[in-house]
Write a protein that holds these residues in place. Structure first.
Motif, PDB file in Angstrom:
ATOM      1  N   ALA A  24       9.380  -8.262  -5.737  1.00 23.19           N
ATOM      2  CA  ALA A  24       8.156  -8.753  -6.004  1.00 23.19           C
ATOM      3  C   ALA A  24       7.197  -7.953  -5.421  1.00 23.19           C
ATOM      4  CB  ALA A  24       8.170 -10.338  -5.984  1.00 23.19           C
ATOM      5  N   GLU A  25       7.440  -7.891  -4.074  1.00 24.05           N
ATOM      6  CA  GLU A  25       6.545  -6.987  -3.070  1.00 24.05           C
ATOM      7  C   GLU A  25       6.390  -5.601  -3.913  1.00 24.05           C
ATOM      8  OE1 GLU A  25       4.206  -6.751   0.388  1.00 24.05           O
ATOM      9  OE2 GLU A  25       5.237  -8.290  -0.621  1.00 24.05           O
ATOM     10  N   GLY A  26       7.436  -5.091  -4.286  1.00 21.94           N
ATOM     11  CA  GLY A  26       7.451  -3.610  -4.756  1.00 21.94           C
ATOM     12  C   GLY A  26       6.442  -3.674  -6.150  1.00 21.94           C
ATOM     13  N   ALA A  27       6.792  -4.517  -6.780  1.00 24.83           N
ATOM     14  CA  ALA A  27       5.878  -4.938  -8.023  1.00 24.83           C
ATOM     15  C   ALA A  27       4.513  -4.963  -7.712  1.00 24.83           C
ATOM     16  CB  ALA A  27       6.588  -5.899  -8.892  1.00 24.83           C
ATOM     17  N   ARG A  28       4.285  -5.662  -6.915  1.00 21.67           N
ATOM     18  CA  ARG A  28       2.891  -5.978  -6.551  1.00 21.67           C
ATOM     19  C   ARG A  28       2.008  -4.588  -6.138  1.00 21.67           C
ATOM     20  NH1 ARG A  28       4.668 -11.194  -4.843  1.00 21.67           N
ATOM     21  NH2 ARG A  28       4.988 -10.536  -2.992  1.00 21.67           N
ATOM     22  N   ARG A  29       2.676  -3.873  -5.324  1.00 23.32           N
ATOM     23  CA  ARG A  29       2.217  -2.512  -4.925  1.00 23.32           C
ATOM     24  C   ARG A  29       2.200  -1.579  -5.863  1.00 23.32           C
ATOM     25  NH1 ARG A  29       1.967  -2.494   0.715  1.00 23.32           N
ATOM     26  NH2 ARG A  29       3.326  -3.973   1.753  1.00 23.32           N
ATOM     27  N   ARG A  30       3.021  -1.590  -6.851  1.00 23.73           N
ATOM     28  CA  ARG A  30       2.858  -0.655  -7.942  1.00 23.73           C
ATOM     29  C   ARG A  30       1.539  -1.097  -8.844  1.00 23.73           C
ATOM     30  NH1 ARG A  30       8.531  -1.266  -8.177  1.00 23.73           N
ATOM     31  NH2 ARG A  30       8.505  -2.832  -9.702  1.00 23.73           N
ATOM     32  N   VAL A  31       1.496  -2.295  -8.942  1.00 26.20           N
ATOM     33  CA  VAL A  31       0.347  -2.688  -9.882  1.00 26.20           C
ATOM     34  C   VAL A  31      -0.940  -2.520  -9.166  1.00 26.20           C
ATOM     35  CG1 VAL A  31      -0.895  -4.852 -10.656  1.00 26.20           C
ATOM     36  CG2 VAL A  31       1.451  -4.850 -11.066  1.00 26.20           C
ATOM     37  N   HIS A  32      -1.064  -2.733  -7.833  1.00 29.44           N
ATOM     38  CA  HIS A  32      -2.372  -2.431  -6.950  1.00 29.44           C
ATOM     39  C   HIS A  32      -2.374  -1.150  -7.151  1.00 29.44           C
ATOM     40  CE1 HIS A  32      -1.481  -6.245  -4.348  1.00 29.44           C
ATOM     41  NE2 HIS A  32      -1.607  -6.377  -5.595  1.00 29.44           N
ATOM     42  N   ALA A  33      -1.265  -0.067  -7.021  1.00 27.45           N
ATOM     43  CA  ALA A  33      -1.573   1.240  -7.232  1.00 27.45           C
ATOM     44  C   ALA A  33      -2.273   1.693  -8.549  1.00 27.45           C
ATOM     45  CB  ALA A  33      -0.518   2.244  -6.947  1.00 27.45           C
ATOM     46  N   GLN A  34      -1.763   1.013  -9.574  1.00 30.33           N
ATOM     47  CA  GLN A  34      -2.351   1.185 -10.867  1.00 30.33           C
ATOM     48  C   GLN A  34      -3.673   0.883 -10.820  1.00 30.33           C
ATOM     49  OE1 GLN A  34       0.508  -0.895 -13.457  1.00 30.33           O
ATOM     50  NE2 GLN A  34       2.061   0.658 -13.340  1.00 30.33           N
ATOM     51  N   VAL A  35      -4.227  -0.277 -10.260  1.00 31.25           N
ATOM     52  CA  VAL A  35      -5.391  -0.680 -10.211  1.00 31.25           C
ATOM     53  C   VAL A  35      -6.488   0.064  -9.469  1.00 31.25           C
ATOM     54  CG1 VAL A  35      -6.956  -2.708  -9.567  1.00 31.25           C
ATOM     55  CG2 VAL A  35      -4.687  -3.297 -10.459  1.00 31.25           C
ATOM     56  N   LEU A  36      -6.112   0.753  -8.497  1.00 37.98           N
ATOM     57  CA  LEU A  36      -6.917   1.685  -7.537  1.00 37.98           C
ATOM     58  C   LEU A  36      -7.138   2.697  -8.557  1.00 37.98           C
ATOM     59  CD1 LEU A  36      -5.309   1.568  -4.017  1.00 37.98           C
ATOM     60  CD2 LEU A  36      -7.577   0.583  -4.973  1.00 37.98           C
ATOM     61  N   LEU A  37      -5.893   3.284  -9.173  1.00 42.05           N
ATOM     62  CA  LEU A  37      -6.370   4.600 -10.144  1.00 42.05           C
ATOM     63  C   LEU A  37      -7.196   4.213 -11.242  1.00 42.05           C
ATOM     64  CD1 LEU A  37      -2.715   5.869 -10.418  1.00 42.05           C
ATOM     65  CD2 LEU A  37      -4.715   7.186  -9.220  1.00 42.05           C
ATOM     66  N   ALA A  38      -7.083   3.006 -11.961  1.00 36.93           N
ATOM     67  CA  ALA A  38      -8.028   2.749 -13.037  1.00 36.93           C
ATOM     68  C   ALA A  38      -9.288   2.457 -12.581  1.00 36.93           C
ATOM     69  CB  ALA A  38      -7.328   1.438 -13.532  1.00 36.93           C
ATOM     70  N   LEU A  39      -9.509   1.688 -11.091  1.00 37.23           N
ATOM     71  CA  LEU A  39     -10.839   1.830 -10.716  1.00 37.23           C
ATOM     72  C   LEU A  39     -11.618   3.169 -10.286  1.00 37.23           C
ATOM     73  CD1 LEU A  39     -10.486  -1.205  -8.150  1.00 37.23           C
ATOM     74  CD2 LEU A  39     -11.202  -1.602 -10.541  1.00 37.23           C
ATOM     75  N   ALA A  40     -10.888   4.097  -9.775  1.00 39.04           N
ATOM     76  CA  ALA A  40     -11.403   5.334  -9.639  1.00 39.04           C
ATOM     77  C   ALA A  40     -11.766   5.726 -10.776  1.00 39.04           C
ATOM     78  CB  ALA A  40     -10.425   6.224  -8.740  1.00 39.04           C
ATOM     79  N   SER A  41     -10.969   5.973 -11.971  1.00 45.41           N
ATOM     80  CA  SER A  41     -11.305   6.494 -13.023  1.00 45.41           C
ATOM     81  C   SER A  41     -12.589   5.695 -13.774  1.00 45.41           C
ATOM     82  CB  SER A  41     -10.173   6.123 -14.211  1.00 45.41           C
ATOM     83  OG  SER A  41     -10.200   6.846 -15.363  1.00 45.41           O
ATOM     84  N   MET A  42     -12.698   4.445 -13.661  1.00 46.25           N
ATOM     85  CA  MET A  42     -13.805   3.700 -14.297  1.00 46.25           C
ATOM     86  C   MET A  42     -15.030   4.264 -13.616  1.00 46.25           C
ATOM     87  SD  MET A  42     -12.564  -0.276 -14.304  1.00 46.25           S
ATOM     88  CE  MET A  42     -14.014  -0.663 -14.715  1.00 46.25           C
ATOM     89  N   LEU A  43     -14.873   4.440 -12.038  1.00 41.35           N
ATOM     90  CA  LEU A  43     -16.348   4.626 -11.557  1.00 41.35           C
ATOM     91  C   LEU A  43     -16.526   6.252 -11.553  1.00 41.35           C
ATOM     92  CD1 LEU A  43     -15.275   2.467  -8.239  1.00 41.35           C
ATOM     93  CD2 LEU A  43     -17.007   1.824 -10.170  1.00 41.35           C
TER      94      LEU A  43
END
Length: 644
Positions: free
Chosen positions: A120-139
């Protein structure tokens, strides 16, 4: 590792014994009849009967897209090797015979719980990494930073489970922060708020929290758990990202890492955005030291908290138009610090032409003791004039002060002026058009009647607009025919009619020939009116008639010329053979004796030849085309009249 919880699924009798054993081991156990009945968060481990393994595995796999399903331990009555293999093939992470594996169940559950937590910890970190990439792309791919910042904060709330996410930046006044974005409200950009509203963010800006400790959840005054991370660019902290959790929730280390990563992604992009630059420019503060500290009217003690939180700028003036108080929003709009305005005349920040306007308005307000709204021009600290809409409250009689609330309407007024200019241009364009332009609303009432229509119909616009219907301008049945043609596809495109010949009724009820082009007006796919362009054909028809007459005269002249030419040619060509005939007839007459029987025939030839010669002479004199009746209704050339 967190406390182990077990979800026991099934109605099988042997699970009663399993539940009792797990409770003896001190594990938290929740039992449901079927996996579909369970609506809570995922447990550490799911324990099921091997017979239900397939159904449970499918249901758990579809429960979340963020966290993986919990590991499953299948208990197989009988404990045969084939049963254990079937449970593992159906999706179980581990399988034990029951009750033969009773002594091992505690260790297996602990191992599965630890494994599940790591996954679960690994899955959360993968999701968080995807979120950061998405936020950077949006901005990085937008110019509407304010809207995208709100969307980014909404996404952050969704992933972290926070109840609120906000972005603050500081200004010159340490007691005021500016809220640039919130997950709760998309319209709060550049809102000034007291620093006490977000003490964690204020502490970061003051350097009161070590940036290495930022992001750690701390209880707030309201009981919510708060985490704040600094927004650092070029080595300095200029803002903070702040999140809140309620209902006992607290951010774990992965969430704190996500917040720190979000702050690192957001900081340089926010610092370079127009949103931050415009705020920084407009809040460049000017302070002027006053040698005479102002007294604070009683009204400020009553309403200061309200003034501080107001979104509009507020200034309080005394009887001499000196500033007694300005709120944070007023500081933001003008760019002046409170100390830079208090004790000064408010006229100092006004455009010179508007100082008399304000004086007149204030004088009238004291007499009427009532409020009104008007526009003023302010000069900000950057030297740029802005337009503000000012609302003047009633005179506060207990202190004899006036309260002005104002908001920046520079862009709105510029847009309004542009729209007004465009409207006037279009009106001039419509009125200068020679053709009549008429528009109606959905009920057929005339709403536009230009100068061209006035000339054609002989009616004044005020006589027609709102009083005439479309059908009143045409003979009976014509308007209905025009509308029917507009709504049909027979004439071409539906909703359009090109240059159709019709007649209209002028003020004298005379029929005037016109050419009508019309279109249906649509709004949101619904028909809302008709616009028609009507061209007066009277002058065109007069020109056409004169042209036809000229063409007829030209044809007549050409015919006369042709006949004259033909007559001359005919006379010339016939004269030569006639001369020969007459000459030879004379010779024959001289050679034939008078008593010869052929003498009479020769005389007749000479007589008829002379007659023909006379006809030829008349043909040679033809100057015009005159006819006479012949056999039946036939018309032939009248030589006598044509040769006169």
């Amino acid at each position: 590792m967190r406390k182990v919880s077990v979800l026991l699924v099934g109605l099988e009798p042997e699970l009663d014994d399993v539940r009792a054993h797990l409770c003896e081991l001190g594990l938290g156990v929740v039992r449901v009849d079927a996996i579909a009945d369970f609506q809570g968060g995922f447990p550490s481990v799911c324990v099921v009967s091997g017979r239900q393994m397939g159904e449970v595995s499918r249901s758990l796999a579809g429960r979340s897209q963020v966290e993986p399903p919990p590991p499953v331990l299948a208990l197989c009555p009988g404990g045969g090797a084939e049963e254990l293999l079937q449970a593992l093939r159906a999706g179980a992470d581990d399988a034990l015979p029951w009750p033969a594996g009773r002594d091992l169940v505690s260790d297996r559950i602990a191992a599965l719980a630890e494994r599940g937590e790591i996954e679960a910890e690994g899955a959360r970190r993968r999701v968080h990494a995807q979120v950061l990439l998405a936020l950077a792309s949006m901005l990085d791919t937008t110019v509407e930073f304010e809207e995208v910042l709100h969307e980014a904060l909404l996404r952050l709330v969704e992933v972290t489970g926070a109840s609120l996410a906000e972005v603050f930046v500081g200004g010159e006044d340490p007691g005021v922060l500016f809220l640039l974005g919130s997950s709760d409200d998309a319209t709060v950009a550049k809102l000034p708020v007291p620093a006490a509203r977000a003490p964690e963010a204020a502490a970061l800006l003051r350097g009161g929290i070590d940036a290495r400790e930022a992001g750690v959840g701390t209880p707030s005054a309201s009981g919510a758990v708060v985490a704040a991370v600094p927004l650092v660019d070029d080595g300095s902290c200029f803002g903070a990202l702040r999140c809140e959790w309620v209902d006992g929730m607290s951010p774990g280390e992965p969430v704190q890492e996500l917040l720190r990563g979000t702050g690192a992604v957001l900081a340089p992009r926010l610092r370079a955005s127009d949103l931050y630059r415009s705020l920084h420019e407009r809040t460049r503060r000017v302070a002027v030291v006053s040698s005479e500290p102002p007294s604070r009217p009683t009204v400020l003690h009553k309403y200061e908290e309200f003034f501080q939180r107001a979104f509009d700028g507020i200034v309080v003036l005394d009887g001499e138009m000196k500033v007694l108080y300005v709120n944070p929003a007023g500081e933001q709009i003008t760019g002046y610090a409170r100390d830079g305005l208090v004790s000064r005349s408010f006229c100092d920040v006004l455009v010179p032409d508007d100082r008399i306007v304000l004086a007149d308005v204030l004088s009238g307000a004291r007499e009427s003791r009532g409020g009104q709204t008007f526009d003023l021009g302010l000069v900000t600290t950057s030297g740029d004039p802005i337009r503000v809409s000012v609302s003047l409250s009633a005179l506060l009689t207990e202190d004899e002060v006036l309260v002005l609330s104002f908001r920046d309407v520079t862009e709105a007024r510029a847009l309004s002026e542009e729209l007004r200019t465009t409207k006037e241009f279009l009106e001039r364009l419509i009125d200068s058009t020679v053709d009549a332009i008429i528009a109606t609303d959905v009920d057929g009432r005339v709403v536009l009647f230009n100068a061209g229509a006035e000339r054609i119909f002989g009616l004044q616009p005020e006589e027609v607009v709102g009083k005439f219907a479309f059908r009143d301008l045409f003979p009976e049945g014509t308007a209905e025919y025009v509308l029917e043609e507009l709504r049909s596809a027979e004439g071409g495109e539906v909703g359009r009619m090109e240059g159709s010949r019709r007649e209209i009724l002028n003020v004298d009820k005379e029929l005037v020939p016109v050419s009508v082009s019309a279109s249906l007006i649509y709004e949101g796919g619904e028909e809302v009116g008709v616009v028609g362009i009507i061209s007066d054909l009277r002058e065109r028809l007069r020109i056409e008639r004169r042209l036809v007459q000229a063409q007829e005269k030209l044809l007549e002249s050409e015919k006369q010329a042709l006949i004259a030419e033909l007559a001359g040619t005919t006379a010339h060509e016939l004269n030569q053979p006639l001369t020969s005939v007459m000459g030879y007839a004379e010779l024959l007459k001289k050679r034939v004796a008078e008593d010869d029987s052929n003498r009479r025939a020769i005389d007749i030839i000479l007589k008829e030849a002379e007659r023909m010669a006379e006809i030829v002479r008349k043909i040679g004199k033809i100057t015009r085309y005159e006819t006479k009746d012949y056999v039946g209704s036939t018309q032939i050339l009248d030589l006598d009249k044509s040769s006169r």
